[in-house]
Design an enzyme around this catalytic site. Structure first.
Site, PDB file in Angstrom:
ATOM      1  N   ARG A   1     -63.871 -15.416  89.895  1.00 34.37           N
ATOM      2  CA  ARG A   1     -63.178 -16.369  89.029  1.00 34.37           C
ATOM      3  C   ARG A   1     -61.942 -16.898  89.749  1.00 34.37           C
ATOM      4  O   ARG A   1     -61.558 -16.393  90.804  1.00 34.37           O
ATOM      5  CB  ARG A   1     -62.800 -15.718  87.688  1.00 34.37           C
ATOM      6  CG  ARG A   1     -62.140 -14.374  87.935  1.00 34.37           C
ATOM      7  CD  ARG A   1     -61.036 -14.027  87.040  1.00 34.37           C
ATOM      8  NE  ARG A   1     -59.975 -14.978  87.036  1.00 34.37           N
ATOM      9  CZ  ARG A   1     -59.002 -15.052  87.963  1.00 34.37           C
ATOM     10  NH1 ARG A   1     -58.965 -14.231  89.009  1.00 34.37           N
ATOM     11  NH2 ARG A   1     -58.041 -15.957  87.863  1.00 34.37           N
ATOM     12  N   GLY A   2     -61.307 -17.905  89.127  1.00 38.61           N
ATOM     13  CA  GLY A   2     -60.201 -18.588  89.801  1.00 38.61           C
ATOM     14  C   GLY A   2     -60.796 -19.798  90.507  1.00 38.61           C
ATOM     15  O   GLY A   2     -61.840 -19.689  91.177  1.00 38.61           O
ATOM     16  N   ALA A   3     -60.133 -20.953  90.347  1.00 44.16           N
ATOM     17  CA  ALA A   3     -60.752 -22.213  90.782  1.00 44.16           C
ATOM     18  C   ALA A   3     -61.199 -22.223  92.251  1.00 44.16           C
ATOM     19  O   ALA A   3     -62.368 -22.501  92.536  1.00 44.16           O
ATOM     20  CB  ALA A   3     -59.802 -23.365  90.469  1.00 44.16           C
TER      21      ALA A   3
ATOM     22  N   GLN B   1     -56.546 -11.531  82.502  1.00 43.43           N
ATOM     23  CA  GLN B   1     -56.447 -11.710  83.960  1.00 43.43           C
ATOM     24  C   GLN B   1     -55.047 -11.364  84.465  1.00 43.43           C
ATOM     25  O   GLN B   1     -54.891 -10.897  85.593  1.00 43.43           O
ATOM     26  CB  GLN B   1     -56.777 -13.170  84.348  1.00 43.43           C
ATOM     27  CG  GLN B   1     -58.237 -13.546  84.214  1.00 43.43           C
ATOM     28  CD  GLN B   1     -58.554 -14.140  82.857  1.00 43.43           C
ATOM     29  OE1 GLN B   1     -57.919 -13.817  81.853  1.00 43.43           O
ATOM     30  NE2 GLN B   1     -59.560 -14.984  82.795  1.00 43.43           N
TER      31      GLN B   1
ATOM     32  N   ASP C   1     -56.782 -25.437  87.334  1.00 39.88           N
ATOM     33  CA  ASP C   1     -58.238 -25.570  87.443  1.00 39.88           C
ATOM     34  C   ASP C   1     -58.673 -27.009  87.658  1.00 39.88           C
ATOM     35  O   ASP C   1     -59.726 -27.267  88.242  1.00 39.88           O
ATOM     36  CB  ASP C   1     -58.919 -25.001  86.206  1.00 39.88           C
ATOM     37  CG  ASP C   1     -58.820 -23.488  86.229  1.00 39.88           C
ATOM     38  OD1 ASP C   1     -57.795 -22.954  85.768  1.00 39.88           O
ATOM     39  OD2 ASP C   1     -59.741 -22.847  86.778  1.00 39.88           O
TER      40      ASP C   1
ATOM     41  N   ASN D   1     -55.218 -25.473  83.014  1.00 41.90           N
ATOM     42  CA  ASN D   1     -55.153 -24.106  83.548  1.00 41.90           C
ATOM     43  C   ASN D   1     -55.491 -23.172  82.390  1.00 41.90           C
ATOM     44  O   ASN D   1     -55.733 -23.610  81.264  1.00 41.90           O
ATOM     45  CB  ASN D   1     -53.757 -23.825  84.140  1.00 41.90           C
ATOM     46  CG  ASN D   1     -53.725 -22.518  84.914  1.00 41.90           C
ATOM     47  OD1 ASN D   1     -54.581 -22.270  85.766  1.00 41.90           O
ATOM     48  ND2 ASN D   1     -52.768 -21.653  84.623  1.00 41.90           N
TER      49      ASN D   1
HETATM   50  O1  MRU Z   1     -61.124 -18.230  83.638  1.00 43.52           O
HETATM   51  P1  MRU Z   1     -60.516 -17.982  84.980  1.00 43.52           P
HETATM   52  O2  MRU Z   1     -60.032 -16.592  85.154  1.00 43.52           O
HETATM   53  O3  MRU Z   1     -61.397 -18.448  86.117  1.00 43.52           O
HETATM   54  O4  MRU Z   1     -59.228 -18.933  84.981  1.00 43.52           O
HETATM   55  C1  MRU Z   1     -58.460 -18.981  86.146  1.00 43.52           C
HETATM   56  C2  MRU Z   1     -57.219 -19.758  86.024  1.00 43.52           C
HETATM   57  O5  MRU Z   1     -56.955 -20.391  85.035  1.00 43.52           O
HETATM   58  C3  MRU Z   1     -56.348 -19.804  87.241  1.00 43.52           C
HETATM   59  O6  MRU Z   1     -55.009 -19.914  86.889  1.00 43.52           O
HETATM   60  C4  MRU Z   1     -56.741 -21.020  88.094  1.00 43.52           C
HETATM   61  O7  MRU Z   1     -58.125 -21.031  88.352  1.00 43.52           O
HETATM   62  C5  MRU Z   1     -56.019 -21.054  89.379  1.00 43.52           C
HETATM   63  S1  MRU Z   1     -56.623 -19.851  90.526  1.00 43.52           S
HETATM   64  C6  MRU Z   1     -55.810 -20.030  91.994  1.00 43.52           C
END
Ligand code: MRU
Length: 367
Positions: free
Chosen positions: A49-51, A199, A240, A250
């Site tokens: 996970r994370g963009a 998270q 995101d 985000n």
């Molecule tokens: O649902 P997730 O855990 O994938 O959401 C992640 C986020 O919102 C992060 O802040 C975003 O992807 C930035 S990661 C460098």
């Protein structure tokens, strides 16, 4: 960094190796994935996970999906690439990095489509590896540009996890903290726990603690009082998807944090690579927001905490209007007070080598 979120094992055929982030911080387990279907599930279930990390994962997922294709029928192979690409695009809707990475894989495929199938498969693995390697360098550059915001004595607050786990390594928002720490400054960070999937508690608190950074965990509802009574002086979060006017999607709760930051006169920064911009989207209203299973709210981590049938609304992201954002820290520097004009000017100066969704190399918007 304590762990590598994602890796490729072997050559072709190979396997993707992921830290299963759903098990952290109590278990550090690696998953070996050999098919696009397993990668799709890992992205959907937030194992990865994370963009930026899901962009890299999707790129490797495409390789997994087409690596066992045998024969030299180029048209049939192209159809297979298109099928796996479309399939991976359905895994999660909000983080544009996933679509950006797949666009880049498809473009690479087009460029080599007249070569033998084996050479095409090799080129796709090469491209996924390049996306992966470049993200490492990008995160370091974000850290270098943004670390000056973290001064001696800064009391920072962050939301969700935009750290090494969410990227190839080093992170985006957390890169500022890692770099300032390496430069020897003393500061502290409040990490919002980030309901409903925690998270912040499970990943950010873990990563900052491992790095030896002074971190204090907060329930999301404590952010207002922390800003007022604990003198928070900086907020930094990841992103995101960032629209052409700087509106930023985000993790759910970020908009609330940005509003609180405004009320307490605390600068609110976003840290993200340029691949997180989507210049085809004029403003935040058009950003697709993922809605997830109500069970995540009613019975998080398997513990029932609400009436079984109660209605639940579970958007996974929200959009912070650009007016609340002091700046966006990118690998090319800080885009101060983003708005449509400043975003366009920024891209006109820093045309990204691999483009940005909806943008052209010279920074103009494509329709
Ligand atoms: O649902 P997730 O855990 O994938 O959401 C992640 C986020 O919102 C992060 O802040 C975003 O992807 C930035 S990661 C460098």
């Amino acid at each position: 960094m304590p762990v590598a979120t994602i890796d490729w094992k072997g050559d072709l055929p190979g396997r993707a190796v992921l830290v299963d982030q759903t098990l952290l911080p109590t278990q550090l387990e690696y998953l070996e994935l050999g098919t696009a279907e397993r990668m799709w599930e890992a992205i959907r279930a937030l194992r990865v996970r994370g963009a930026p990390a899901i962009g890299i994962a999707a790129a490797y997922g495409l390789v997994l999906g087409v690596q066992s294709y045998k024969g030299d029928d180029r048209a049939a192979f192209a159809a297979e690439v298109a099928r796996v690409d479309q399939y991976l695009r359905t895994s999660r809707p909000t983080a544009v990095n996933l679509f950006w990475a797949l666009d880049r894989m498809v473009a690479r495929h087009k460029a080599v489509a007249s070569e033998p199938v084996e050479a095409q498969q090799r080129a796709l693995l090469e491209e996924a590896r390049a996306i992966h390697a470049e993200d490492k360098a990008i995160c370091r550059a974000i850290g270098r540009h943004g670390a000056r915001l973290v001064k001696e004595g800064t009391v920072a607050l962050t939301h969700c996890n935009a750290g090494g786990l969410a990227t190839a390594d080093y992170g985006t928002a957390l890169a500022l903290f890692f770099k300032a720490h390496e430069e020897g400054r003393k500061f502290s960070v409040f990490a919002d726990e980030t309901r409903p999937l925690l998270q912040g508690a499970r990943l950010t608190a873990w990563e900052l603690e491992q790095a030896g950074i002074d971190v204090t965990l907060l329930c999301d509802s404590m952010a207002a009082v922390a800003m007022r009574d604990r003198k928070v002086s900086l907020v930094v979060v990841g992103a995101d998807r960032i629209a052409a006017n700087g509106d930023t999607a985000n993790k759910i709760g970020t908009y609330g944090v940005a509003t609180l930051a405004k009320a307490h006169d605390v600068p609110f920064y976003v840290a993200a690579p340029v691949s997180t911009f989507d210049l085809s989207i004029r403003d935040g209203k058009a950003i697709p927001i993922e809605e997830r299973d109500p069970a995540e709210v009613r019975a998080g981590f398997g513990k029932v905490t609400a009436p079984e049938q109660v209605k639940v609304w579970n958007p996974a992201f929200d959009v912070t209007p650009h007016q609340l954002i002091a700046g966006i820290v990118t690998e090319h520097g800080i885009l101060e007070r983003p708005d449509a004009k400043r975003v366009a000017d920024f891209f006109a100066t820093h045309a990204p080598r691999h483009g940005t969704r909806g943008g052209t190399r010279d920074g103009r918007r494509s329709q």
